[in-house]
Motif scaffolding. Structure first.
Motif, PDB file in Angstrom:
ATOM      1  N   ALA A 128       0.822  -1.212   0.000  1.00 54.86           N
ATOM      2  CA  ALA A 128       0.000   0.000   0.000  1.00 54.86           C
ATOM      3  C   ALA A 128       0.852   1.257   0.000  1.00 54.86           C
ATOM      4  N   ALA A 129       1.998   1.219   0.691  1.00 53.84           N
ATOM      5  CA  ALA A 129       2.857   2.403   0.772  1.00 53.84           C
ATOM      6  C   ALA A 129       3.488   2.745  -0.567  1.00 53.84           C
ATOM      7  N   CYS A 130       3.513   1.796  -1.495  1.00 50.81           N
ATOM      8  CA  CYS A 130       4.092   2.065  -2.819  1.00 50.81           C
ATOM      9  C   CYS A 130       3.202   2.960  -3.678  1.00 50.81           C
ATOM     10  N   LEU A 131       1.920   3.053  -3.371  1.00 50.52           N
ATOM     11  CA  LEU A 131       0.938   3.536  -4.337  1.00 50.52           C
ATOM     12  C   LEU A 131       0.719   5.043  -4.422  1.00 50.52           C
ATOM     13  N   PRO A 132       0.780   5.819  -3.327  1.00 49.44           N
ATOM     14  CA  PRO A 132       0.223   7.171  -3.385  1.00 49.44           C
ATOM     15  C   PRO A 132       0.886   8.161  -4.330  1.00 49.44           C
ATOM     16  N   THR A 133       2.133   7.982  -4.713  1.00 50.48           N
ATOM     17  CA  THR A 133       2.783   8.953  -5.595  1.00 50.48           C
ATOM     18  C   THR A 133       3.083   8.350  -6.963  1.00 50.48           C
ATOM     19  N   ALA A 134       4.074   7.474  -7.056  1.00 46.06           N
ATOM     20  CA  ALA A 134       4.489   6.948  -8.360  1.00 46.06           C
ATOM     21  C   ALA A 134       3.380   6.117  -9.019  1.00 46.06           C
ATOM     22  N   TRP A 135       2.809   5.205  -8.280  1.00 45.18           N
ATOM     23  CA  TRP A 135       1.776   4.342  -8.869  1.00 45.18           C
ATOM     24  C   TRP A 135       0.515   5.130  -9.188  1.00 45.18           C
TER      25      TRP A 135
END
Length: 317
Positions: A128-135
């Protein structure tokens, strides 16, 4: 509380400005703000630019870095932080956490209540932490700006970066033929493992594409234009090789191309990304995970240019 923050600005040696240490507990501005106990956070090139002073003037220091986080709200709800905050003083109409308000690379972060997105139980804090900016940016580029539903094929320039890697995974998951470029043979191999047809930069493609995901800038923009089908959308969200590029306008008008800018995405798009993860249709690509106390090594990894996917900090370690 523990935090990773910028204590000064240095354009030439940004990591010299990085401090891992103690900062005060977050203040809560008026108007419905709350806190999140962070479990995992992710680094972005935005953090390196901040250390160089891009978007972060010296009068806002010290500033806790970071835009991405997943954690636990005060009521025990597991959440993902949407890092976009309304900001009438900014020309964009918004700012990101770590630009005007303290960021996510800390034990706790203050955010508007409206920026909390419930984390599905099927999705780990790390993913979940991967998602908010790049993804989120890659999703917005493909789906909203690029209108990828109307395209059969996609070109992603610069495989390996957070946005580019996300765009490969998302494009494949959406049933598109995805071409990906990289100067590094190992990154082309990784892109192929994700389902892309990997090619060298500047190589002629077997077909013209309906959407180009452009984060490299000056070094690849001419190739992006040449690979675009009539009416294609070239969506730009970065310029890692340089922001001043020469454009052949004859190609733009003759091929009826759209050159579109993109920055972040909406809260609803972040929720849609989380649903794709919960359904098992996508899985974020993680380059490496570092204990929070070894954040400097994480930043060194990010700045090395060797990453493929996201660099994470585990706040439980």
């Amino acid at each position: 509380m523990r935090a990773v923050y910028a204590n000064q600005i240095d354009q030439d040696n940004p990591l010299s400005c990085l401090t891992v240490g103690e900062r005060p507990e977050p203040d809560l501005p008026a108007g419905g703000w709350t806190t999140v106990d962070v479990r995992f956070s992710a680094l972005n090139h935005h953090d390196l630019w901040s250390l160089r002073g891009v978007g972060l003037p010296a009068d806002r220091l010290p500033m806790i870095l970071g835009c991405d986080a997943a954690g636990v709200a005060p009521d025990g709800t597991e959440v993902v932080v949407y890092p976009v905050v309304d900001d009438p003083a900014d020309p964009r109409g918004f700012s990101l956490l770590s630009e005007r308000h303290q960021g996510t690379l800390a034990d706790r972060v203050a955010v508007p209540q409206a920026c909390l997105v419930p984390k599905p139980a099927e999705v780990s804090f790390a993913d979940a932490a991967c998602l908010p900016t790049a993804w989120l940016t890659a999703y917005h580029m493909l789906v909203s700006r690029g209108r990828v539903a109307d395209a059969d094929a996609v070109l992603v320039q610069g495989a390996g970066g957070g946005v580019a890697t996300a765009a490969i995974v998302l494009g494949v998951a959406l049933g598109k033929r995805v071409y990906a470029t990289s100067r590094v043979a190992g990154k082309r191999e990784r892109a192929a493992e994700l389902g892309a047809m990997a090619v060298e930069p500047g190589a002629r493609l077997p077909e013209r594409v309906g959407v180009v995901i452009e984060t490299v800038g000056a070094a690849t923009l001419d190739h992006s234009l040449k690979c675009a089908a009539p009416g294609a959308r070239i969506v730009v969200s970065g310029s890692t090789s340089g922001h001043l590029a020469t454009i052949d306008l004859r190609r733009v008008f003759a091929m009826r191309l759209e050159l579109l800018g993109a920055s972040m995405g909406s809260r609803d798009e972040l929720a849609a990304l989380l649903r794709l993860c919960a359904e098992g249709r996508i899985r974020p690509v993680v380059d490496s995970v570092f204990p929070f106390g070894d954040a400097r090594s994480a930043f060194e990894r990010l700045s090395s240019g060797e990453v493929f996917g996201k660099v994470l900090l585990d706040h439980t370690r």
